[in-house]
Design an enzyme around this catalytic site. Structure first.
Site, PDB file in Angstrom:
ATOM      1  N   ASP A 183       2.001  -1.942  -4.254  1.00 13.04           N
ATOM      2  CA  ASP A 183       0.678  -1.339  -4.180  1.00 13.04           C
ATOM      3  C   ASP A 183      -0.285  -2.155  -5.030  1.00 13.04           C
ATOM      4  O   ASP A 183       0.046  -3.256  -5.503  1.00 13.04           O
ATOM      5  CB  ASP A 183       0.729   0.126  -4.634  1.00 13.04           C
ATOM      6  N   LYS A 207     -12.055   7.947   4.393  1.00 10.90           N
ATOM      7  CA  LYS A 207     -11.981   6.664   5.106  1.00 10.90           C
ATOM      8  C   LYS A 207     -13.107   5.762   4.621  1.00 10.90           C
ATOM      9  O   LYS A 207     -14.267   6.173   4.561  1.00 10.90           O
ATOM     10  CB  LYS A 207     -12.080   6.901   6.614  1.00 10.90           C
ATOM     11  N   GLY A 265       0.837  -1.198   0.000  1.00  6.10           N
ATOM     12  CA  GLY A 265       0.000   0.000   0.000  1.00  6.10           C
ATOM     13  C   GLY A 265       0.867   1.241   0.000  1.00  6.10           C
ATOM     14  O   GLY A 265       0.512   2.277   0.568  1.00  6.10           O
ATOM     15  N   GLY A 308      -1.721  -2.236   9.768  1.00  7.15           N
ATOM     16  CA  GLY A 308      -2.429  -1.059  10.254  1.00  7.15           C
ATOM     17  C   GLY A 308      -3.785  -0.895   9.610  1.00  7.15           C
ATOM     18  O   GLY A 308      -4.546   0.000   9.968  1.00  7.15           O
ATOM     19  N   MET A 320      -0.979   6.718   4.004  1.00  2.54           N
ATOM     20  CA  MET A 320      -0.281   6.094   5.118  1.00  2.54           C
ATOM     21  C   MET A 320       0.956   5.350   4.626  1.00  2.54           C
ATOM     22  O   MET A 320       2.016   5.391   5.258  1.00  2.54           O
ATOM     23  CB  MET A 320      -1.208   5.138   5.864  1.00  2.54           C
ATOM     24  N   HIS A 360     -13.252  11.187  11.538  1.00  2.38           N
ATOM     25  CA  HIS A 360     -12.205  10.974  10.550  1.00  2.38           C
ATOM     26  C   HIS A 360     -12.466  11.769   9.271  1.00  2.38           C
ATOM     27  O   HIS A 360     -13.559  12.310   9.064  1.00  2.38           O
ATOM     28  CB  HIS A 360     -12.095   9.486  10.199  1.00  2.38           C
TER      29      HIS A 360
END
Length: 247
Positions: free
Chosen positions: A34, A136, A8, A76, A13, A132
């Protein structure tokens, strides 16, 4: 030097993780993968640890592929549940690779969750609000879900009654969702990054625990801590609180 791959790597992030790994004197960034990139020995470039910050729909497959190759994984990405944890435990039963999953890598969020669990039996009412950015893809956040579960477990162990709520009708769902009996509300707002409020109440008093991450760099100390520790912790470890002592 620990060799690290980031899965990713083109996401917000992922880019921040790449920068943090490159800045660490004891870590070496050897692969950036990715969407569309295969996870293989060749693409991982001998990485010993892979960090996954992708999307909930893909992260389990990534973890299983990495474990099969004998690579330790730090995750994560949110969206995990007991069924997914069970699949990971089954995959790592031979002990060739370890997996570390955390709903939040910000130290302030970890401390907030632990404080919330301590306070939970002392108050009659509790609500969780997570806030957030609008990009998201999942709601509620993994942090909010974990916070609610920790609160519920602490209240159950102490024999605390359910929080009072006289609501009889809510056709639009404005009371939010419920996780293990704890109301959870999700806000998506431009300008926010990652925030959580945990509200407790008794007659005549309230307690608010709030954590704010204003920049993705706030997650990096926790991520790097997990990268350095995952090889030392056999099996599946869930939660950054496993690496720090607050009590």
């Amino acid at each position: 030097m620990t060799k690290v791959a980031v899965i990713g790597a083109r996401g917000r992030m992922g880019q921040t993780v790449c920068e943090a790994v490159e800045a660490a004197e004891d870590l070496e960034l050897v692969a950036r993968l990715d969407e569309g990139d295969a996870i293989s020995k060749d693409t991982l470039n001998d990485a010993q640890v892979a960090v996954d910050f992708t999307v909930p729909s893909q992260t389990l497959n990534n973890v299983l592929a990495l474990v099969e190759l004998g690579v330790h994984v730090v995750v994560g990405t949110t969206g995990w549940d007991e069924e997914r944890y069970a699949r990971v435990r089954q995959a790592i039963a031979d002990g060739q690779a370890n997996v570390f999953i955390a709903p939040n890598f910000a130290l302030s969020a970890v401390v907030a969750m632990e404080f919330a669990a301590l306070a939970a039996p002392l108050f009659e009412s509790v609500e969780v609000i997570e806030l957030h950015h609008p990009n998201k893809v999942d709601a509620p956040s993994g942090t909010a879900a974990t916070t609610a579960s920790k609160i519920a477990k602490a209240r159950s162990a102490a024999g605390v009654d359910p929080a009072p709520d006289a609501t009889e009708t809510d056709p639009h769902g404005t009371r939010g969702g419920t996780i293990d009996g704890v109301p959870v509300h999700a806000v998506r707002l431009r300008g926010l990054v990652a925030h959580e409020e945990i509200l407790f109440g008794n007659a005549g008093e309230t307690l608010t625990i709030r954590t704010d991450s204003f920049d993705r760099i706030s997650f990096m100390p926790g991520v790097l801590m997990a990268v350095r520790e995952v090889g030392k912790r056999p099996g599946l470890t869930v939660g950054l609180e496993q690496l720090i002592s607050l009590r």
